[in-house]
Design an enzyme around this catalytic site. Sequence first.
Site, PDB file in Angstrom:
ATOM      1  N   GLU A  86      35.903  52.020  25.280  1.00 20.53           N
ATOM      2  CA  GLU A  86      37.070  51.450  24.840  1.00 20.53           C
ATOM      3  C   GLU A  86      37.010  51.208  23.140  1.00 20.53           C
ATOM      4  OE1 GLU A  86      38.912  48.839  28.532  1.00 20.53           O
ATOM      5  OE2 GLU A  86      37.388  48.072  27.332  1.00 20.53           O
ATOM      6  N   GLY A 123      45.294  47.356  34.657  1.00 19.36           N
ATOM      7  CA  GLY A 123      45.727  47.926  35.844  1.00 19.36           C
ATOM      8  C   GLY A 123      47.071  47.350  35.639  1.00 19.36           C
ATOM      9  N   ILE A 163      41.094  43.812  40.070  1.00 22.05           N
ATOM     10  CA  ILE A 163      41.868  43.605  41.017  1.00 22.05           C
ATOM     11  C   ILE A 163      42.074  45.027  41.611  1.00 22.05           C
ATOM     12  CG2 ILE A 163      44.491  43.330  41.644  1.00 22.05           C
ATOM     13  CD1 ILE A 163      43.183  40.590  40.701  1.00 22.05           C
ATOM     14  N   MET A 222      40.948  41.807  31.990  1.00 19.28           N
ATOM     15  CA  MET A 222      39.701  40.685  32.141  1.00 19.28           C
ATOM     16  C   MET A 222      39.302  40.086  30.805  1.00 19.28           C
ATOM     17  SD  MET A 222      37.481  42.831  35.050  1.00 19.28           S
ATOM     18  CE  MET A 222      36.453  41.373  35.563  1.00 19.28           C
ATOM     19  N   GLU A 223      40.260  40.266  29.626  1.00 25.52           N
ATOM     20  CA  GLU A 223      39.698  39.609  28.513  1.00 25.52           C
ATOM     21  C   GLU A 223      40.890  38.999  27.526  1.00 25.52           C
ATOM     22  OE1 GLU A 223      38.581  42.953  28.924  1.00 25.52           O
ATOM     23  OE2 GLU A 223      36.606  42.583  30.044  1.00 25.52           O
ATOM     24  N   ASP A 253      44.947  52.397  35.747  1.00 23.25           N
ATOM     25  CA  ASP A 253      44.832  52.317  37.360  1.00 23.25           C
ATOM     26  C   ASP A 253      46.165  51.328  37.668  1.00 23.25           C
ATOM     27  OD1 ASP A 253      43.645  49.378  38.167  1.00 23.25           O
ATOM     28  OD2 ASP A 253      42.825  50.220  36.545  1.00 23.25           O
TER      29      ASP A 253
HETATM   30  N1  ADE Z   1      41.168  46.716  33.875  1.00 25.83           N
HETATM   31  C1  ADE Z   1      41.705  47.848  34.111  1.00 25.83           C
HETATM   32  N2  ADE Z   1      42.069  48.033  35.230  1.00 25.83           N
HETATM   33  C2  ADE Z   1      41.836  46.789  35.903  1.00 25.83           C
HETATM   34  C3  ADE Z   1      42.153  45.963  37.317  1.00 25.83           C
HETATM   35  N3  ADE Z   1      42.656  46.890  38.057  1.00 25.83           N
HETATM   36  N4  ADE Z   1      41.859  44.689  37.367  1.00 25.83           N
HETATM   37  C4  ADE Z   1      41.337  43.955  36.253  1.00 25.83           C
HETATM   38  N5  ADE Z   1      41.120  44.399  35.167  1.00 25.83           N
HETATM   39  C5  ADE Z   1      41.317  45.782  34.873  1.00 25.83           C
END
Ligand code: ADE
Length: 230
Positions: free
Chosen positions: A11, A77, A151, A173-174, A197
């Site tokens: 990243e 995501g 997730i 997540m951050e 995703d």
């Molecule tokens: N970062 C990228 N995709 C993610 C997901 N599906 N869940 C949590 N963090 C992510």
Amino acid sequence: MIAIVGALDGEIAEFLAVLENKKEEKWTDFTFYMGKIEDKDVIVTKCGVGKVMAALVAQRLIDTCKPEAFIFTGLAGGLSANLEIGDTLVAEDCMQHDMNAISLGFKRGEIPYSPYRILPCDRALVDLAMQYVPEAGKVVKGRILTGDQFITNRSLKSLQYLYDDLAGDAVEMEGAAIGLVATVNKIPFLLVRIISDRADTYAHIDFQSFLPKASRNSLQFIRHILRGMV
Ligand code: ADE
């Protein structure tokens, strides 16, 4: 000095590749890279995964070099039907989706006994970000939900609160951890994520295949923001 932070090597790799007059400093497990991009003084670092890692790096950056702004970038995501893989989500605001003290009478996402729940990103930086015209995909403004889970099952009933209660457009997540540290320290922050995703059963496969090109996708975007910052 503007702090550019991502969670993983993939990243931030392209930022390091274009950093001029690069100098580095180490602090425990972390390396901070100082230099210039678009003629702006920047400090680029990888914080690692999750809210605690992001928060501790953000506070360390503030204590040692007091950045004038944070830009957090990386992958997310998608939850919103409007978001496709490769699109860019500029967070208007963010919050911790896994902060849950509902049984004590607090709202989901609310940090008990504090004023913090929904954390707005800096308005001027969001407006600047929204002026970017990408080569591919689209730029969308929305809400990022942060939690210490990757997730892969967004259609589960137990995760419907991500949509119904929190009206999230993407999960990662951050972001809200950096957002909270920046807010408490009164430092403007921007959170920009590329959708890797759809937080579904293919999420781990889509994420892994997107990761090597993550920072390539966001570099032009971040250059645009740096150029526009006064
Ligand atoms: N970062 C990228 N995709 C993610 C997901 N599906 N869940 C949590 N963090 C992510």
